[in-house]
Design an enzyme around this catalytic site. Structure first.
Site, PDB file in Angstrom:
ATOM      1  N   HIS A 272       0.829  -1.205   0.000  1.00 49.43           N
ATOM      2  CA  HIS A 272       0.000   0.000   0.000  1.00 49.43           C
ATOM      3  C   HIS A 272       0.869   1.261   0.000  1.00 49.43           C
ATOM      4  O   HIS A 272       0.555   2.246  -0.681  1.00 49.43           O
ATOM      5  CB  HIS A 272      -0.909   0.023   1.228  1.00 49.43           C
ATOM      6  CG  HIS A 272      -1.890  -1.093   1.286  1.00 49.43           C
ATOM      7  ND1 HIS A 272      -1.792  -2.117   2.198  1.00 49.43           N
ATOM      8  CD2 HIS A 272      -2.993  -1.367   0.540  1.00 49.43           C
ATOM      9  CE1 HIS A 272      -2.794  -2.963   2.029  1.00 49.43           C
ATOM     10  NE2 HIS A 272      -3.536  -2.536   1.027  1.00 49.43           N
TER      11      HIS A 272
ATOM     12  N   GLN B 169      -1.393  -4.350  -8.984  1.00 48.93           N
ATOM     13  CA  GLN B 169      -1.529  -5.390  -9.997  1.00 48.93           C
ATOM     14  C   GLN B 169      -1.646  -6.788  -9.394  1.00 48.93           C
ATOM     15  O   GLN B 169      -1.981  -7.732 -10.114  1.00 48.93           O
ATOM     16  CB  GLN B 169      -0.345  -5.328 -10.969  1.00 48.93           C
ATOM     17  CG  GLN B 169      -0.358  -4.084 -11.847  1.00 48.93           C
ATOM     18  CD  GLN B 169       0.823  -3.995 -12.780  1.00 48.93           C
ATOM     19  OE1 GLN B 169       1.706  -4.853 -12.767  1.00 48.93           O
ATOM     20  NE2 GLN B 169       0.877  -2.948 -13.586  1.00 48.93           N
TER      21      GLN B 169
ATOM     22  N   VAL C  39       4.245  -5.758  -5.058  1.00 46.16           N
ATOM     23  CA  VAL C  39       5.387  -5.660  -4.153  1.00 46.16           C
ATOM     24  C   VAL C  39       5.526  -6.991  -3.429  1.00 46.16           C
ATOM     25  O   VAL C  39       4.538  -7.544  -2.930  1.00 46.16           O
ATOM     26  CB  VAL C  39       5.207  -4.513  -3.140  1.00 46.16           C
ATOM     27  CG1 VAL C  39       6.386  -4.455  -2.170  1.00 46.16           C
ATOM     28  CG2 VAL C  39       5.050  -3.186  -3.871  1.00 46.16           C
TER      29      VAL C  39
ATOM     30  N   SER D 129       0.477  -9.058   1.323  1.00 46.00           N
ATOM     31  CA  SER D 129      -0.965  -9.107   1.492  1.00 46.00           C
ATOM     32  C   SER D 129      -1.291  -8.926   2.963  1.00 46.00           C
ATOM     33  O   SER D 129      -0.544  -9.387   3.840  1.00 46.00           O
ATOM     34  CB  SER D 129      -1.526 -10.452   1.007  1.00 46.00           C
ATOM     35  OG  SER D 129      -2.881 -10.614   1.392  1.00 46.00           O
ATOM     36  N   SER D 130      -2.416  -8.285   3.232  1.00 50.87           N
ATOM     37  CA  SER D 130      -2.866  -8.131   4.610  1.00 50.87           C
ATOM     38  C   SER D 130      -3.153  -9.482   5.248  1.00 50.87           C
ATOM     39  O   SER D 130      -3.111  -9.618   6.480  1.00 50.87           O
ATOM     40  CB  SER D 130      -4.118  -7.251   4.654  1.00 50.87           C
ATOM     41  OG  SER D 130      -3.857  -5.968   4.112  1.00 50.87           O
TER      42      SER D 130
END
Length: 330
Positions: A34, A149, A177, A186-187
């Site tokens: 993010h 993406q 990333v 990822s969260s």
């Protein structure tokens, strides 16, 4: 820079706008992926523009049995990350602000593309996603909106919605990333135990295996194109000591499987192996698709493609993808 927390659209609309407004939409639990989006937005907006990060966990895009209740909510930490990356404001509206009167009766339909891959596994997900994106585009009124993406199908559908429904906004995709070991940020990574994380690395490893197979095939074909594919020419090249070119011609002719089929096979081998370890990887899909409609590409396909994978490790579901280009040279 001090980042302002805004809770209502009226507060956001009251801000004096100078240059371009760039918006990064998130569901919170911000990480370096993010932050990369925010930094890219800062570059696009420039010193005279404004960067707004939205934080809203959208109930419409969670299906029955999914992790809406346990989805991490870390607003204070999110504001700090947004601030460090260069955001001017964080817009964190309530559900009542986004959906006054309850869930909307009129929603955006993702159409046939929204029923494939992720849409097949998570029915209705993309309708809910597009509905909230449309709402947030209206509420934030950006000149440009940025999306990662990693969520390739989401990005493709947002672009399609903006084009088909004439939204006056530029959509920018930002490359995935990854952590040092290759796992896409990822969260949901925080849900993985150390053992599950080792298994989860198979997603990116499968993509890299497919990409490596593709690169090798394309390199062979590029060299072979320099040599007429005739037996006499190959023999002549060998006589002259140009054995590599002759070998390349032979390798391309004999390579099985090649093209998209070979890419899929290379990725699948890694995923099949991960399904046999403990804890095992449970594959939802691995697909090599045309990003314009998310259908599987044919063996004679040329152009941009996406190799995508989705799987579960324990109770955590992860997705990843990598772009590939077929037939770049003629």
């Amino acid at each position: 820079m001090t980042t302002t927390l805004l809770r209502t659209a009226d507060e956001l609309h009251a801000r004096v706008r100078g240059g371009r407004r760039a918006v990064v939409m998130t569901m919170g639990a911000l990480h370096e992926g993010h932050a990369t989006l925010v930094r890219t937005a800062r570059e696009i907006a420039g010193p005279e523009g404004e960067v707004v990060v939205t934080v809203f966990v959208n109930p419409l895009q969670f299906g029955k049995g999914e992790d809406l209740d346990r989805y991490p909510r870390t607003l204070d930490a999110d504001i700090k990350i947004a601030e460090q990356a260069g955001a001017d404001a964080v817009f964190a509206p309530s559900a009542d602000e986004v959906y006054p009167g309850g869930e909307p009766q009129v929603r955006i339909s993702a159409g046939p593309m929204g029923e494939r891959l992720e849409g097949a596994v998570r029915p209705g997900h993309f309708d809910g996603m597009l509905t909230v994106v449309a709402k947030l585009l209206h509420l934030t009124r950006p000149d440009v909106a940025l999306y990662g993406q990693k969520d390739a199908q989401q990005l493709a559908l947002i672009r399609r919605m903006v084009r088909d429904l004439n939204f006056g906004v530029e959509i920018v995709g930002v490359p995935t990333v990854r952590e040092e070991d290759g796992l896409a940020l990822s969260s949901r990574n925080r849900y993985l135990s150390p053992e599950e994380r080792r298994t989860a690395l198979a997603l990116s490893q499968a993509l890299f295996a497919g990409s490596d197979r593709h690169a090798a095939q394309e390199a062979l074909r590029a060299r072979a194109r320099e040599v007429p594919a005739t037996h006499a020419r190959a023999e002549a090249l060998s006589a002259l000591g140009e054995s590599r070119a002759a070998a390349d011609t032979h390798a391309v002719a004999k390579a099985e499987p090649g093209g998209p089929q070979g890419v899929r096979q290379a990725a699948r081998l890694v995923l099949d192996e991960a399904a046999r370890v403990q804890p095992p990887l449970s594959l939802d899909y691995v697909a090599l698709i045309d990003p314009s409609d998310f259908t599987e590409i044919e063996d004679d396909f040329t152009g941009e493609a996406v190799l995508a994978v989705a799987a579960r490790v324990g109770t955590t579901r992860l997705i990843d993808n990598i772009p590939l280009t077929f037939g770049a040279a003629s």
